[in-house]
Scaffold this active site. Structure first.
Site, PDB file in Angstrom:
ATOM      1  N   CYS A  38      -6.186 -14.183   3.004  1.00  0.00           N
ATOM      2  CA  CYS A  38      -5.232 -14.466   3.738  1.00  0.00           C
ATOM      3  C   CYS A  38      -5.163 -13.352   4.947  1.00  0.00           C
ATOM      4  CB  CYS A  38      -3.917 -14.130   2.792  1.00  0.00           C
ATOM      5  SG  CYS A  38      -2.266 -14.532   3.506  1.00  0.00           S
ATOM      6  N   CYS A  39      -5.374 -12.230   4.778  1.00  0.00           N
ATOM      7  CA  CYS A  39      -5.542 -11.090   5.875  1.00  0.00           C
ATOM      8  C   CYS A  39      -6.561 -11.486   6.577  1.00  0.00           C
ATOM      9  CB  CYS A  39      -6.008  -9.700   5.183  1.00  0.00           C
ATOM     10  SG  CYS A  39      -4.531  -8.816   4.398  1.00  0.00           S
ATOM     11  N   CYS A  46      -5.945  -4.109   4.985  1.00  0.00           N
ATOM     12  CA  CYS A  46      -5.821  -5.540   5.509  1.00  0.00           C
ATOM     13  C   CYS A  46      -7.094  -5.768   5.948  1.00  0.00           C
ATOM     14  CB  CYS A  46      -4.981  -5.731   6.325  1.00  0.00           C
ATOM     15  SG  CYS A  46      -4.722  -4.579   7.570  1.00  0.00           S
ATOM     16  N   CYS A  94       3.454  -8.569   0.355  1.00  0.00           N
ATOM     17  CA  CYS A  94       2.589  -7.622   0.039  1.00  0.00           C
ATOM     18  C   CYS A  94       3.065  -6.164   0.113  1.00  0.00           C
ATOM     19  CB  CYS A  94       1.544  -7.736   0.551  1.00  0.00           C
ATOM     20  SG  CYS A  94       0.572  -9.489   0.372  1.00  0.00           S
TER      21      CYS A  94
HETATM   22  S1  SF4 Z   1      -0.537  -8.641   4.114  1.00  0.00           S
HETATM   23 FE1  SF4 Z   1      -0.141 -10.275   2.622  1.00  0.00          FE
HETATM   24  S2  SF4 Z   1       0.791 -11.905   3.525  1.00  0.00           S
HETATM   25 FE2  SF4 Z   1      -0.038 -10.515   5.143  1.00  0.00          FE
HETATM   26  S3  SF4 Z   1      -1.715 -11.357   5.909  1.00  0.00           S
HETATM   27 FE3  SF4 Z   1      -2.309  -9.886   4.120  1.00  0.00          FE
HETATM   28  S4  SF4 Z   1      -2.283 -11.080   2.346  1.00  0.00           S
HETATM   29 FE4  SF4 Z   1      -1.198 -12.315   3.840  1.00  0.00          FE
END
Ligand code: SF4
Length: 238
Positions: A123-124, A232, A209
């Site tokens: 996701c990051c 991240c 998060c």
């Molecule tokens: S911090 Fe969480 S919601 Fe944001 S990009 Fe990363 S995994 Fe995705």
């Protein structure tokens, strides 16, 4: 924007050493004078980023040409996006919102739902790392607001160093500052900051998060809480 006549990557360690113990404003001034329109800054509107933007506003018209952007993941707190508006109005900066090519809705449809819980690194990568890499292309240096005392991973970060991940210089003017130094600057200069900091969130990322921290916890303990993930991937490999 011309990338000629910028310091060679081999010169950066010596330059960084010269700034050890220097006032962050002096490091920032050097960055603006040296890189000009080849300088960019990513901010998630944490308190350190707010301090850097306040410092930039004090450096005159050249500093106003620095490109500033926010990685708009689609999962940010509404308070974060409201702070962007406030800072733009206060300083007259334009802070560009950079989004992944695939919208949050498209990504969730592709995976059958959000993946911040099941695959946070992916996701990051999709929502932060790839857009950052694309945005930094063509710049000579980027400003980061990280402090060495935030985590063990950040402890050895040079104030000015070559960023192999993105292939440009990375400048961290607040590298030597403590959290107390940052908040002292905020109080002295009445810097606007995210109201969530007053609600137990010392470090603020995406809403799903990030949780408030308890007394005595590390300031980044509320990020990806309950998992081994601590970064991240913008600053370090994950
Ligand atoms: S911090 Fe969480 S919601 Fe944001 S990009 Fe990363 S995994 Fe995705």
């Amino acid at each position: 924007m011309s990338l000629t006549n910028l310091p060679d990557r081999s010169e950066l360690p010596a330059i960084s050493s010269q700034f050890d113990g220097a006032d962050p404003l002096d490091i920032l001034r050097w960055a603006v004078d040296t890189y000009g329109t080849c300088l960019t800054m990513a901010t998630a509107f944490g308190v350190e980023g707010c301090v850097l933007m306040d410092m930039l506003s004090r450096l005159g018209s050249d500093a106003r040409q620095v490109h500033i952007f926010n990685l708009d993941t689609g999962y940010q707190f509404k308070e974060t996006l409201e702070l962007r508006e406030k800072i733009q109005a206060r300083y007259g900066f334009q802070i560009e919102l950079i989004s992944a090519k695939e919208s949050r809705e498209q990504m969730e449809a592709r995976f059958g739902g959000p993946i911040y819980g099941s695959q946070p690194d992916e996701c990051c990568r999709i929502r932060k790392v790839v857009p950052l890499k694309e945005t930094l292309e063509g710049y000579g240096a980027w400003l980061s607001a990280i402090r060495r005392d935030q985590t063990k991973t950040r402890a050895n970060h040079d104030l000015i160093q070559w960023d192999n991940k993105y292939d440009l210089a990375k400048i961290s003017p607040l590298g030597n500052w403590t959290r107390e130094d940052v908040w002292s600057y905020v109080r002295t200069h009445n810097v606007d900051y995210n109201p969530l900091h007053d609600q137990g969130y010392p470090s603020i990322g995406c809403q799903p998060c990030t949780r408030p921290v308890q007394e005595g916890e590390n300031e980044r303990a509320g990020r990806w809480s309950g998992t081994a993930k601590t970064e991240c991937g913008l600053h370090f490999q994950i």
